[in-house]
Motif scaffolding. Structure first.
Motif, PDB file in Angstrom:
ATOM      1  N   ALA A 172       1.070  -1.700   0.703  1.00 38.52           N
ATOM      2  CA  ALA A 172       0.046  -0.186  -0.026  1.00 38.52           C
ATOM      3  C   ALA A 172       1.115   1.121  -0.141  1.00 38.52           C
ATOM      4  CB  ALA A 172      -0.751   0.051   1.647  1.00 38.52           C
ATOM      5  N   LEU A 173       0.418   2.068  -0.740  1.00 39.62           N
ATOM      6  CA  LEU A 173       1.006   3.273  -0.542  1.00 39.62           C
ATOM      7  C   LEU A 173       0.424   4.166   0.939  1.00 39.62           C
ATOM      8  CD1 LEU A 173       2.342   5.778  -1.899  1.00 39.62           C
ATOM      9  CD2 LEU A 173       0.769   6.453  -3.094  1.00 39.62           C
ATOM     10  N   VAL A 174       1.805   4.679   1.611  1.00 38.35           N
ATOM     11  CA  VAL A 174       1.654   5.082   2.740  1.00 38.35           C
ATOM     12  C   VAL A 174       1.478   7.093   2.288  1.00 38.35           C
ATOM     13  CG1 VAL A 174       2.374   5.401   5.141  1.00 38.35           C
ATOM     14  CG2 VAL A 174       2.541   3.845   4.287  1.00 38.35           C
ATOM     15  N   VAL A 175       0.523   7.659   3.095  1.00 37.68           N
ATOM     16  CA  VAL A 175       0.446   9.284   2.731  1.00 37.68           C
ATOM     17  C   VAL A 175       1.199   9.755   4.042  1.00 37.68           C
ATOM     18  CG1 VAL A 175      -0.490  10.706   0.931  1.00 37.68           C
ATOM     19  CG2 VAL A 175      -0.412   8.612   0.330  1.00 37.68           C
ATOM     20  N   VAL A 176       1.616  10.819   4.667  1.00 40.72           N
ATOM     21  CA  VAL A 176       1.448  11.263   5.194  1.00 40.72           C
ATOM     22  C   VAL A 176       1.345  13.225   5.498  1.00 40.72           C
ATOM     23  CG1 VAL A 176       2.982   9.613   7.099  1.00 40.72           C
ATOM     24  CG2 VAL A 176       4.141  11.243   5.875  1.00 40.72           C
ATOM     25  N   ASP A 177       0.911  13.493   6.345  1.00 40.46           N
ATOM     26  CA  ASP A 177       0.725  15.097   6.223  1.00 40.46           C
ATOM     27  C   ASP A 177       2.157  15.910   6.747  1.00 40.46           C
ATOM     28  OD1 ASP A 177       0.334  13.990   8.828  1.00 40.46           O
ATOM     29  OD2 ASP A 177      -1.116  15.348   9.474  1.00 40.46           O
ATOM     30  N   ARG A 178       3.405  15.076   7.703  1.00 43.72           N
ATOM     31  CA  ARG A 178       4.291  15.479   7.981  1.00 43.72           C
ATOM     32  C   ARG A 178       6.045  14.443   7.635  1.00 43.72           C
ATOM     33  NH1 ARG A 178       2.884  18.752  13.116  1.00 43.72           N
ATOM     34  NH2 ARG A 178       0.759  19.678  12.618  1.00 43.72           N
ATOM     35  N   VAL A 179       6.438  14.894   7.361  1.00 44.92           N
ATOM     36  CA  VAL A 179       7.711  14.448   7.016  1.00 44.92           C
ATOM     37  C   VAL A 179       8.188  13.933   8.499  1.00 44.92           C
ATOM     38  CG1 VAL A 179       7.534  13.847   4.759  1.00 44.92           C
ATOM     39  CG2 VAL A 179       9.117  15.243   5.714  1.00 44.92           C
ATOM     40  N   ARG A 180       9.024  15.035   9.232  1.00 42.49           N
ATOM     41  CA  ARG A 180       9.730  15.169   9.868  1.00 42.49           C
ATOM     42  C   ARG A 180       8.868  14.881  11.583  1.00 42.49           C
ATOM     43  NH1 ARG A 180      12.482  20.074   8.897  1.00 42.49           N
ATOM     44  NH2 ARG A 180      11.529  20.198   7.137  1.00 42.49           N
ATOM     45  N   ASN A 181      10.206  15.027  12.746  1.00 40.25           N
ATOM     46  CA  ASN A 181       9.371  14.992  14.094  1.00 40.25           C
ATOM     47  C   ASN A 181       7.863  13.822  13.798  1.00 40.25           C
ATOM     48  OD1 ASN A 181      10.659  16.742  14.481  1.00 40.25           O
ATOM     49  ND2 ASN A 181       9.286  18.664  13.654  1.00 40.25           N
ATOM     50  N   ILE A 182       6.963  13.974  14.386  1.00 36.98           N
ATOM     51  CA  ILE A 182       5.516  13.348  14.959  1.00 36.98           C
ATOM     52  C   ILE A 182       5.274  12.320  13.532  1.00 36.98           C
ATOM     53  CG2 ILE A 182       4.925  14.070  16.299  1.00 36.98           C
ATOM     54  CD1 ILE A 182       3.047  15.112  14.660  1.00 36.98           C
ATOM     55  N   GLY A 183       6.234  12.354  12.743  1.00 35.19           N
ATOM     56  CA  GLY A 183       5.638  11.126  10.667  1.00 35.19           C
ATOM     57  C   GLY A 183       6.972  10.642  10.734  1.00 35.19           C
TER      58      GLY A 183
END
Length: 193
Positions: free
Chosen positions: A54-65
């Motif tokens: 599955a493609l994983v999409v996040v809203d933040r790439v650093r810190n909490i992501g």
């Protein structure tokens, strides 16, 4: 790993400090899962294992992501990022206007399915870049703390003895050492009486 042109299944993750909201959507529009998952390696790995590839999409790439992305990389699944401004614009295309974690995860997942070209892939940066970023952040923090401490000391000095504050050079280590040794401006104030 670049996201596929037309993903078969997408996991939208609205990342949070203690938990992420995961919304899984298939190309056919089915919703196999939606709910919070703890921000823990085992929980994230379990989610990725349920939906391999599955493609994983996040809203933040650093810190909490960063944990969600590093676990996706280890699982060998594609990763993408929907930046905040793009997510805000995309959210206006869907019904409702409430700002919830569940809705944000849905917007990320459905945007990835409908407009996969709008999502930049998450780049694998060399560890030296991460180390340099950490050092720069620590330098900025130290600089701010130093300025805050000097401003507080200046304020206290001004309240207790304006004459002392006018003469004291808080950027001079000798002045700071003298204040630490004799107790600061309150002591000097008593010499005037």
């Amino acid at each position: 790993m670049a996201p596929p042109a037309r993903p078969r299944i997408v996991i939208g993750l609205d990342v949070g400090k203690s938990a992420h909201w995961a919304r899984v959507v298939t190309r056919g529009g089915e919703l196999p899962a939606s709910g919070p998952i703890p921000n823990r390696e085992s929980a994230i790995d379990g989610l990725y294992a349920q939906y391999p590839g599955a493609l994983v999409v996040v809203d933040r790439v650093r810190n909490i992501g960063s944990l969600a992305l590093s676990r996706a990389k280890l699982a060998g699944v594609p990763r993408a990022h929907l930046p905040g401004l793009a997510a805000h614009g995309a959210s206006r295309l869907f019904a409702g206007d409430a700002k919830t974690d569940e809705r944000d995860a849905m917007v990320m997942a459905k945007t990835a399915l409908g407009i996969p070209d709008a999502l930049p892939a998450v780049a694998d940066r060399p560890p030296e870049i991460g180390a340099a970023r950490s050092l720069a952040a620590q330098r900025d923090f130290s600089t701010c703390e130093s300025a805050r401490s000097k401003n507080r000391l200046r304020s206290i000095s001004l309240e207790s003895c304006p004459e002392f504050e006018a003469q004291a050079d808080l950027s001079d280590p000798a002045t700071l050492k003298l204040m630490a040794a004799v107790g600061g401006p309150c002591v000097f104030d008593s010499f005037y009486f």
